[in-house]
Design a protein around this motif. Structure first.
Motif, PDB file in Angstrom:
ATOM      1  N   GLU A  23       0.809  -1.219   0.000  1.00 26.40           N
ATOM      2  CA  GLU A  23       0.000   0.000   0.000  1.00 26.40           C
ATOM      3  C   GLU A  23       0.845   1.272   0.000  1.00 26.40           C
ATOM      4  OE1 GLU A  23      -3.102  -0.086  -0.460  1.00 26.40           O
ATOM      5  OE2 GLU A  23      -3.615  -2.177  -0.045  1.00 26.40           O
ATOM      6  N   ASP A  24       2.077   1.211   0.519  1.00 24.71           N
ATOM      7  CA  ASP A  24       2.882   2.424   0.666  1.00 24.71           C
ATOM      8  C   ASP A  24       4.157   2.365  -0.178  1.00 24.71           C
ATOM      9  OD1 ASP A  24       4.072   0.426   2.098  1.00 24.71           O
ATOM     10  OD2 ASP A  24       4.491   1.640   3.885  1.00 24.71           O
ATOM     11  N   ALA A  25       4.100   1.703  -1.313  1.00 19.08           N
ATOM     12  CA  ALA A  25       5.292   1.576  -2.165  1.00 19.08           C
ATOM     13  C   ALA A  25       5.749   2.953  -2.637  1.00 19.08           C
ATOM     14  CB  ALA A  25       4.977   0.684  -3.359  1.00 19.08           C
ATOM     15  N   ARG A  26       7.038   3.207  -2.538  1.00 18.84           N
ATOM     16  CA  ARG A  26       7.619   4.496  -2.945  1.00 18.84           C
ATOM     17  C   ARG A  26       8.100   4.387  -4.386  1.00 18.84           C
ATOM     18  NH1 ARG A  26      11.875   5.717   1.654  1.00 18.84           N
ATOM     19  NH2 ARG A  26      12.200   7.579   0.365  1.00 18.84           N
ATOM     20  N   VAL A  27       7.143   4.487  -5.292  1.00 18.02           N
ATOM     21  CA  VAL A  27       7.414   4.360  -6.722  1.00 18.02           C
ATOM     22  C   VAL A  27       7.743   5.738  -7.283  1.00 18.02           C
ATOM     23  CG1 VAL A  27       6.470   3.676  -8.960  1.00 18.02           C
ATOM     24  CG2 VAL A  27       5.907   2.350  -6.901  1.00 18.02           C
ATOM     25  N   THR A  28       8.801   5.816  -8.089  1.00 13.10           N
ATOM     26  CA  THR A  28       9.233   7.084  -8.659  1.00 13.10           C
ATOM     27  C   THR A  28       8.979   7.081 -10.166  1.00 13.10           C
ATOM     28  OG1 THR A  28      11.494   6.300  -9.056  1.00 13.10           O
ATOM     29  CG2 THR A  28      11.023   7.315  -6.913  1.00 13.10           C
ATOM     30  N   THR A  29       8.850   8.290 -10.731  1.00 15.44           N
ATOM     31  CA  THR A  29       8.627   8.418 -12.175  1.00 15.44           C
ATOM     32  C   THR A  29       9.507   9.535 -12.732  1.00 15.44           C
ATOM     33  OG1 THR A  29       6.776   9.939 -11.799  1.00 15.44           O
ATOM     34  CG2 THR A  29       6.241   7.607 -12.080  1.00 15.44           C
ATOM     35  N   GLN A  30       9.865   9.384 -13.999  1.00 12.28           N
ATOM     36  CA  GLN A  30      10.592  10.415 -14.738  1.00 12.28           C
ATOM     37  C   GLN A  30      10.025  10.493 -16.144  1.00 12.28           C
ATOM     38  OE1 GLN A  30      14.771   9.386 -14.550  1.00 12.28           O
ATOM     39  NE2 GLN A  30      15.114  10.769 -12.838  1.00 12.28           N
ATOM     40  N   VAL A  31       9.994  11.700 -16.712  1.00 10.68           N
ATOM     41  CA  VAL A  31       9.513  11.894 -18.066  1.00 10.68           C
ATOM     42  C   VAL A  31      10.386  12.948 -18.732  1.00 10.68           C
ATOM     43  CG1 VAL A  31       7.821  13.640 -17.363  1.00 10.68           C
ATOM     44  CG2 VAL A  31       7.466  12.348 -19.470  1.00 10.68           C
ATOM     45  N   ARG A  32      10.622  12.812 -20.039  1.00 10.70           N
ATOM     46  CA  ARG A  32      11.547  13.701 -20.731  1.00 10.70           C
ATOM     47  C   ARG A  32      10.905  15.012 -21.173  1.00 10.70           C
ATOM     48  NH1 ARG A  32      15.088   9.596 -24.637  1.00 10.70           N
ATOM     49  NH2 ARG A  32      16.185   8.529 -22.933  1.00 10.70           N
ATOM     50  N   HIS A  33       9.716  14.954 -21.738  1.00 14.60           N
ATOM     51  CA  HIS A  33       9.161  16.154 -22.361  1.00 14.60           C
ATOM     52  C   HIS A  33       7.807  16.562 -21.792  1.00 14.60           C
ATOM     53  CE1 HIS A  33      12.313  16.022 -25.403  1.00 14.60           C
ATOM     54  NE2 HIS A  33      12.059  14.734 -25.565  1.00 14.60           N
ATOM     55  N   GLY A  34       6.917  15.611 -21.575  1.00 20.58           N
ATOM     56  CA  GLY A  34       5.609  15.938 -21.031  1.00 20.58           C
ATOM     57  C   GLY A  34       5.673  16.143 -19.533  1.00 20.58           C
ATOM     58  N   THR A  35       4.508  16.129 -18.886  1.00 27.75           N
ATOM     59  CA  THR A  35       4.439  16.281 -17.431  1.00 27.75           C
ATOM     60  C   THR A  35       3.611  15.147 -16.845  1.00 27.75           C
ATOM     61  OG1 THR A  35       2.491  17.725 -17.613  1.00 27.75           O
ATOM     62  CG2 THR A  35       4.647  18.788 -17.531  1.00 27.75           C
ATOM     63  N   LEU A  36       3.965  14.762 -15.604  1.00 24.49           N
ATOM     64  CA  LEU A  36       3.226  13.741 -14.865  1.00 24.49           C
ATOM     65  C   LEU A  36       2.694  14.343 -13.579  1.00 24.49           C
ATOM     66  CD1 LEU A  36       5.394  10.487 -15.175  1.00 24.49           C
ATOM     67  CD2 LEU A  36       3.029  10.755 -15.913  1.00 24.49           C
ATOM     68  N   ARG A  37       1.421  14.111 -13.304  1.00 27.01           N
ATOM     69  CA  ARG A  37       0.813  14.568 -12.056  1.00 27.01           C
ATOM     70  C   ARG A  37       0.347  13.346 -11.262  1.00 27.01           C
ATOM     71  NH1 ARG A  37      -3.191  16.887 -14.034  1.00 27.01           N
ATOM     72  NH2 ARG A  37      -4.921  15.579 -13.312  1.00 27.01           N
TER      73      ARG A  37
END
Length: 631
Positions: A304-318
């Motif tokens: 339930e509390d996984a610390r998942v990270t994200t990266q994106v080159r050009h667009g945006t992530l919310r």
């Protein structure tokens, strides 16, 4: 004596008649007189329960609005009043499916024993009934692969889940997303299932000669087996995921018992699976995709509390937003600039280097929005050939390569257009050998290129005819799409459009023949309109250019001036240079200097104190060209 009844004006709300998308939909307010004709109205009072109202495009005498539902709303009620008249309309929000259920048979396949399992995906409404209005689910898996997804009943799909070739135990995470109302929609329901994949292996080892060995793993005993004279043994075991240490028990020939831990030497496993919907987005700075990731610990339980990270080159992530069962969700917004190296990276470092995902994403350019046609010559003789150029650009004024270009004229024929540069097309126009002097228009029609998946139905009006078109999320027209118009079946042509007939007063219900949730309700309020909602054509209008046609001539004399430098040559009707022709050159003053001949073209410089007229005549035919040189 009988008195005729008195009919009063009415107030109506025009809008969709089927489930609407959560990101907004258009409505219009119309006042009708006793004959049912739209008439002007005063300033109305309009409100929406469960939604925000925004002003729409001006379309008198209608008052138009965009209804944007609030988060979590399941229906919207629009109420309006003006000049003592009242109207009310209720709209149900989609998607109909509230849940995606996944199951496997067998539910816990074992590596080394099973090669595949049968996957069942069910789309379920809130009342538990099957939903069949959405697109086939998109299924992603952390390990292994899913093959052969097919519909087997209303809202039910089956596929093969092929186990990975690896021999160690791990957890397979299967995530499914069912888009609605089209296969490119960000809306829809999703679900996941965590499948523990145990591994059946023969564990080798060495101990005392002729001893008996047994191994306890996860509360289950395997063996005993007897070691050989050299002490070697193999114990058939089934290892469930998450259990890295077994407890060994060795009994020697005289009955002595020795217990010891056994490291099963299992590698880190993947605890992350993600699905991105849709996977193709227009680079318009607005369009969005939905990224959903499921997590699992080494034992096959959600985190339930996984610390998942994200990266994106050009667009945006919310995001992320968290849902029960270890699900995380982000919203991706495409950039406005085209990029062929867009990449979304998702990682769960605490779970190990294998818990990484890179969902496939493609940014696409929108269709041709405007085209321009240019001709090489304003005057063309019969029997000649001249070049025509067409430029295609998108809504952001960027060159649009890959477009389909069609050329037509009242006379002559065009060669198939070529594209020597992105968005720039050329064709040769050949005229008949003879004809009368006149003026004609050349027409260029540029559209597309064609899309592949339907996302929108568009309706527009040209003169007195209504047309419909199917396009993808980027606006690219999708050809050969089945539509139902008030129950009548039609199919879009190769340019994604289909005529609907004259604009007669009616309400048109247009739905896709396959993606039944993709619909459009169009209100035609009279032969002369208005039509609501009314949009622009899916394929832009023709670009035109006028050309003068002159009688045929045996040769053509060409004459160009650049400053004081004059170049002339003689060519045939097809534009081929004819070297060696005898010509007569005359100047009204000054002199010719620095003459040079290259490739059948002769050039010279005019030396004179003032303007000079230059004439070049073909001696054999008398065809003459004139130009003025201003030193």
């Amino acid at each position: 004596m009988l008195c005729a009844p008195a009919w009063a004006d009415t107030l109506e709300i025009l809008g969709p008649s089927s489930a609407v998308a959560p990101d907004g939909f258009p409505v219009a307010l119309v006042r009708k007189d006793a004959a049912g004709r739209p008439v002007p109205m005063g300033k109305p009072s309009v409100r929406a329960d469960g939604a925000e109202l925004r002003d729409g495009a001006a379309q008198p005498p209608l008052r138009t609005y965009v209804v944007v539902p609030r988060a979590g709303a399941r229906d919207v009620v629009v109420r309006a009043s003006v000049d003592g008249l009242e109207a009310r309309a209720r709209y149900v929000l989609g998607p109909p499916a509230a849940e995606v259920r996944l199951s496997l048979e067998p539910p816990a396949p074992v590596k080394g024993r099973d090669k595949e399992a049968r996957l069942t995906v069910q789309l379920v409404r809130p009342d538990g009934t099957a939903d069949d209005s959405g697109a086939p689910p998109v299924v992603r898996v952390s390990v292994g692969r899913v093959e052969g997804l097919e519909r087997t009943g209303p809202g039910t799909y089956r596929a093969r889940y092929v186990l990975p070739d690896t021999r160690y135990p791990e957890v397979a995470i299967l995530v499914a997303f069912s888009a609605w109302p089209s296969p490119q929609s960000v809306h829809g329901a999703y679900g996941r299932v965590l499948v523990p994949l145990a591994a059946s292996v023969n564990l080798p080892g060495t101990t005392e000669p002729d001893a008996e060995i047994a191994i306890d793993i996860a509360g289950r005993t395997f063996g005993p087996v007897a070691a050989g004279p050299d002490g070697r043994f193999r114990v058939p075991i089934i290892v469930p995921p998450g259990h890295r240490i077994g407890q060994g028990r060795v009994v020697d020939k005289v009955g002595n018992v020795r217990r010891m831990p056994i490291d099963l030497r299992l590698p880190p496993t993947d605890g992350l699976a993600c699905v991105l919907q849709p996977q193709r987005l227009p680079a318009d700075g607005v369009s969005q995709a939905r990224l959903v990731c499921a997590t699992s610990d080494a034992m096959g339980l959600p985190v339930e509390d996984a610390r998942v990270t994200t990266q994106v080159r050009h667009g945006t992530l919310r995001g992320p937003t968290r849902s029960p069962g270890g699900l995380l969700e982000w919203r991706y917004t495409a950039p406005r600039t085209l990029a062929d190296d867009e990449r979304i990276e998702v990682a769960w470092p605490q779970r190990g280097p294998g818990s990484r995902e890179t969902p496939a994403l493609e940014l696409v350019q929108g269709p041709v929005a405007e085209s321009r046609i240019e001709r090489a010559e304003a005057l063309v003789h019969y029997g000649a050939r001249t070049r025509v150029a067409v430029t295609a650009r998108d809504a952001f004024n960027r060159p649009r390569p890959g477009a389909t270009v069609e050329l037509r004229a009242p006379v002559g024929a065009f060669t198939p257009p070529e594209e020597p540069r992105p968005g720039g097309f050329i064709s040769d126009w050949t005229l008949p050998a003879t004809g009368e002097a006149t003026e004609v228009d050349l027409h260029a029609r540029a559209w597309g290129p064609a899309g592949t998946e339907p996302a929108r139905i568009t309706v527009w009006r040209t003169d007195d005819e209504l047309y419909a078109g199917v396009s993808d999320l980027a606006g690219l027209p999708v050809p050969e799409q089945p539509l139902r118009v008030n129950g009548r079946e039609v199919t879009t042509s190769w340019d994604g459009t289909v005529p609907l007939g004259p604009a007669r007063p009616a309400t048109l219900e247009i739905s896709h023949g396959v993606w039944t949730g993709l619909t459009r309700t169009v209100h035609v309020l009279g032969p002369l309109g208005p039509v609501f909602p009314l949009e622009g054509p899916l394929v832009p209008s023709d670009a035109t250019v006028r050309v003068r046609l002159a009688p045929e001539i045996p040769v053509n004399v060409r004459l160009t001036v650049s400053g004081t430098r004059v170049t002339y040559w003689v060519e045939d009707a097809n534009g081929q240079v004819l070297p060696g022709r005898e010509v007569f050159v005359s100047l009204t003053g000054g002199e010719r200097v620095e003459a040079r001949v290259e490739g059948g073209r002769t050039s010279f410089t005019v030396r004179a104190p003032g303007p000079v007229s230059v004439s070049v005549a073909d001696v054999a035919t008398g065809v003459t060209a004139l130009a003025e040189v201003r030193p």
